[in-house]
Scaffold this motif. Sequence first.
Motif: not given
Length: 120
Positions: A44-48, A52-60, A89-101
Amino acid sequence: MNNVQQIINSIKNNDISKDELIFFLDNTNILIKANAIFQIVRMQMHDEIFIEKLVNLARLMEEEPKVIGLYNNAHFALAALSWLGTENSIKTFTELFEKLEPEKQSVLRKLIEEKPYLYL
């Protein structure tokens, strides 16, 4: 390969520092990277910096090689944002998820539901 297994064992046993775990998210070995993602969720490591690292990886999603079945480490990183369950994390997930096909959303939904059957 022995060195890879030693690193994975260290990750799974939480026998590494936070900085090393962050470093492993950039590793070229897909299994090391996947295990680092799973450990972030387990611990449960949810530091900034982790978000940020998970977001950068998710974009790939298109660049990352497959790890298991349909899934690559970008899928795992995006799912990890959901699995962490924090407001950020949920807010960030939702933003990225909604952009997916839609078909990629479907694959990701399945992964998120399968969480108990993975390494977590």
